[in-house]
Structure formats: C-alpha cells, structure tokens
Scaffold this motif. Sequence first.
Motif, PDB file in Angstrom:
ATOM      1  N   SER A  32       0.821  -1.214   0.000  1.00 29.22           N
ATOM      2  CA  SER A  32       0.000   0.000   0.000  1.00 29.22           C
ATOM      3  C   SER A  32       0.855   1.264   0.000  1.00 29.22           C
ATOM      4  N   GLN A  33       2.123   1.138   0.406  1.00 23.63           N
ATOM      5  CA  GLN A  33       3.041   2.278   0.405  1.00 23.63           C
ATOM      6  C   GLN A  33       3.796   2.403  -0.915  1.00 23.63           C
ATOM      7  N   GLY A  34       3.559   1.467  -1.842  1.00 17.85           N
ATOM      8  CA  GLY A  34       4.174   1.565  -3.157  1.00 17.85           C
ATOM      9  C   GLY A  34       5.310   0.595  -3.415  1.00 17.85           C
ATOM     10  N   TYR A  35       5.669  -0.231  -2.421  1.00 15.57           N
ATOM     11  CA  TYR A  35       6.710  -1.230  -2.650  1.00 15.57           C
ATOM     12  C   TYR A  35       6.189  -2.274  -3.627  1.00 15.57           C
ATOM     13  N   GLN A  36       7.077  -2.753  -4.483  1.00 17.27           N
ATOM     14  CA  GLN A  36       6.691  -3.762  -5.457  1.00 17.27           C
ATOM     15  C   GLN A  36       7.271  -5.108  -5.045  1.00 17.27           C
ATOM     16  N   PHE A  37       6.471  -6.140  -5.210  1.00 21.41           N
ATOM     17  CA  PHE A  37       6.893  -7.495  -4.899  1.00 21.41           C
ATOM     18  C   PHE A  37       6.672  -8.360  -6.132  1.00 21.41           C
ATOM     19  N   CYS A  38       7.585  -9.269  -6.378  1.00 20.40           N
ATOM     20  CA  CYS A  38       7.432 -10.221  -7.471  1.00 20.40           C
ATOM     21  C   CYS A  38       6.611 -11.397  -6.943  1.00 20.40           C
ATOM     22  N   LEU A  39       5.365 -11.483  -7.359  1.00 18.00           N
ATOM     23  CA  LEU A  39       4.464 -12.520  -6.873  1.00 18.00           C
ATOM     24  C   LEU A  39       4.327 -13.686  -7.851  1.00 18.00           C
ATOM     25  N   ALA A  40       5.002 -13.621  -8.986  1.00 17.74           N
ATOM     26  CA  ALA A  40       4.844 -14.662 -10.002  1.00 17.74           C
ATOM     27  C   ALA A  40       5.291 -16.027  -9.489  1.00 17.74           C
ATOM     28  N   ILE A  41       6.433 -16.108  -8.862  1.00 21.42           N
ATOM     29  CA  ILE A  41       6.956 -17.396  -8.406  1.00 21.42           C
ATOM     30  C   ILE A  41       6.078 -18.003  -7.308  1.00 21.42           C
ATOM     31  N   PRO A  42       5.700 -17.248  -6.259  1.00 21.86           N
ATOM     32  CA  PRO A  42       4.813 -17.855  -5.258  1.00 21.86           C
ATOM     33  C   PRO A  42       3.440 -18.235  -5.810  1.00 21.86           C
ATOM     34  N   VAL A  43       2.914 -17.459  -6.743  1.00 24.23           N
ATOM     35  CA  VAL A  43       1.614 -17.787  -7.328  1.00 24.23           C
ATOM     36  C   VAL A  43       1.715 -19.072  -8.140  1.00 24.23           C
ATOM     37  N   LEU A  44       2.755 -19.195  -8.947  1.00 26.42           N
ATOM     38  CA  LEU A  44       2.939 -20.420  -9.726  1.00 26.42           C
ATOM     39  C   LEU A  44       3.159 -21.626  -8.811  1.00 26.42           C
ATOM     40  N   ALA A  45       3.880 -21.435  -7.714  1.00 23.50           N
ATOM     41  CA  ALA A  45       4.080 -22.526  -6.752  1.00 23.50           C
ATOM     42  C   ALA A  45       2.756 -22.939  -6.121  1.00 23.50           C
ATOM     43  N   SER A  46       1.908 -21.975  -5.828  1.00 28.37           N
ATOM     44  CA  SER A  46       0.593 -22.274  -5.254  1.00 28.37           C
ATOM     45  C   SER A  46      -0.282 -23.028  -6.254  1.00 28.37           C
ATOM     46  N   ILE A  47      -0.240 -22.625  -7.507  1.00 30.40           N
ATOM     47  CA  ILE A  47      -1.001 -23.320  -8.550  1.00 30.40           C
ATOM     48  C   ILE A  47      -0.479 -24.747  -8.712  1.00 30.40           C
ATOM     49  N   TYR A  48       0.826 -24.901  -8.740  1.00 33.42           N
ATOM     50  CA  TYR A  48       1.430 -26.229  -8.883  1.00 33.42           C
ATOM     51  C   TYR A  48       1.036 -27.124  -7.714  1.00 33.42           C
ATOM     52  N   GLN A  49       1.049 -26.594  -6.497  1.00 33.99           N
ATOM     53  CA  GLN A  49       0.674 -27.371  -5.322  1.00 33.99           C
ATOM     54  C   GLN A  49      -0.786 -27.812  -5.425  1.00 33.99           C
ATOM     55  N   GLY A  50      -1.661 -26.905  -5.843  1.00 36.46           N
ATOM     56  CA  GLY A  50      -3.070 -27.249  -5.997  1.00 36.46           C
ATOM     57  C   GLY A  50      -3.295 -28.322  -7.050  1.00 36.46           C
ATOM     58  N   LEU A  51      -2.613 -28.200  -8.184  1.00 33.38           N
ATOM     59  CA  LEU A  51      -2.733 -29.213  -9.231  1.00 33.38           C
ATOM     60  C   LEU A  51      -2.185 -30.555  -8.777  1.00 33.38           C
ATOM     61  N   ASN A  52      -1.113 -30.524  -7.993  1.00 31.81           N
ATOM     62  CA  ASN A  52      -0.541 -31.764  -7.459  1.00 31.81           C
ATOM     63  C   ASN A  52      -1.530 -32.444  -6.513  1.00 31.81           C
ATOM     64  N   GLU A  53      -2.196 -31.668  -5.662  1.00 30.26           N
ATOM     65  CA  GLU A  53      -3.187 -32.232  -4.747  1.00 30.26           C
ATOM     66  C   GLU A  53      -4.374 -32.811  -5.514  1.00 30.26           C
ATOM     67  N   ILE A  54      -4.785 -32.152  -6.575  1.00 34.71           N
ATOM     68  CA  ILE A  54      -5.895 -32.657  -7.384  1.00 34.71           C
ATOM     69  C   ILE A  54      -5.503 -33.957  -8.072  1.00 34.71           C
ATOM     70  N   SER A  55      -4.306 -34.000  -8.642  1.00 34.85           N
ATOM     71  CA  SER A  55      -3.887 -35.211  -9.365  1.00 34.85           C
ATOM     72  C   SER A  55      -3.651 -36.387  -8.424  1.00 34.85           C
ATOM     73  N   ALA A  56      -3.297 -36.122  -7.167  1.00 36.20           N
ATOM     74  CA  ALA A  56      -3.056 -37.201  -6.201  1.00 36.20           C
ATOM     75  C   ALA A  56      -4.334 -37.647  -5.502  1.00 36.20           C
TER      76      ALA A  56
END
Length: 77
Positions: free
Chosen positions: A43-67
């Motif tokens: 909210s103060q304007g700092y930028q964070f790279c969220l691509a890697i954690p978001v992709l990791a979260s998607i991968y984890q969800g897909l792994n749980e679905i496939s298992a």
Amino acid sequence: DDEDIESTYLAAFYACWLCLFVFPMDDTGLIRPSMFKVASKMSQGYQFCLAIPVLASIYQGLNEISASKNPWNCSTT
C-alpha cells in the motif's frame, strides 16, 4: 489524515486479496497475520514479485488434485 485512511483501507484490501487469491490456504475465511506486513508495504508503493509464489501455489493445488482419489470432489483451494 485522509491519506492515512486511504493507505489503511488499501492495506486491508491487499491483505484480503493476498490471502484469498494469491496465497490461498485450506481456511480461506481467515486473513493470516503474516500478510499484513507485505500488504502494508504494497500500500506504500513497494513492489513485490508474486509470479513465483503464485505459480508454486497453482502447482501445489494441481498436485493435490492429481493425487486425489476422486479429483472431481477434491477440496483444494
């Protein structure tokens, strides 16, 4: 100050958004305290790279679905 109020509301929005959509967990009805620091900085304007954690979260969800024994009824967020 109006600026402080706006920053507070923006930080609250970011905290909700991070917990519900970016880093979902099993209990999606709660805002995790660990997200407030990141939300406040965003909210103060700092930028964070969220691509890697978001992709990791998607991968984890897909792994749980496939298992899962029944992928159609998997409760993965």
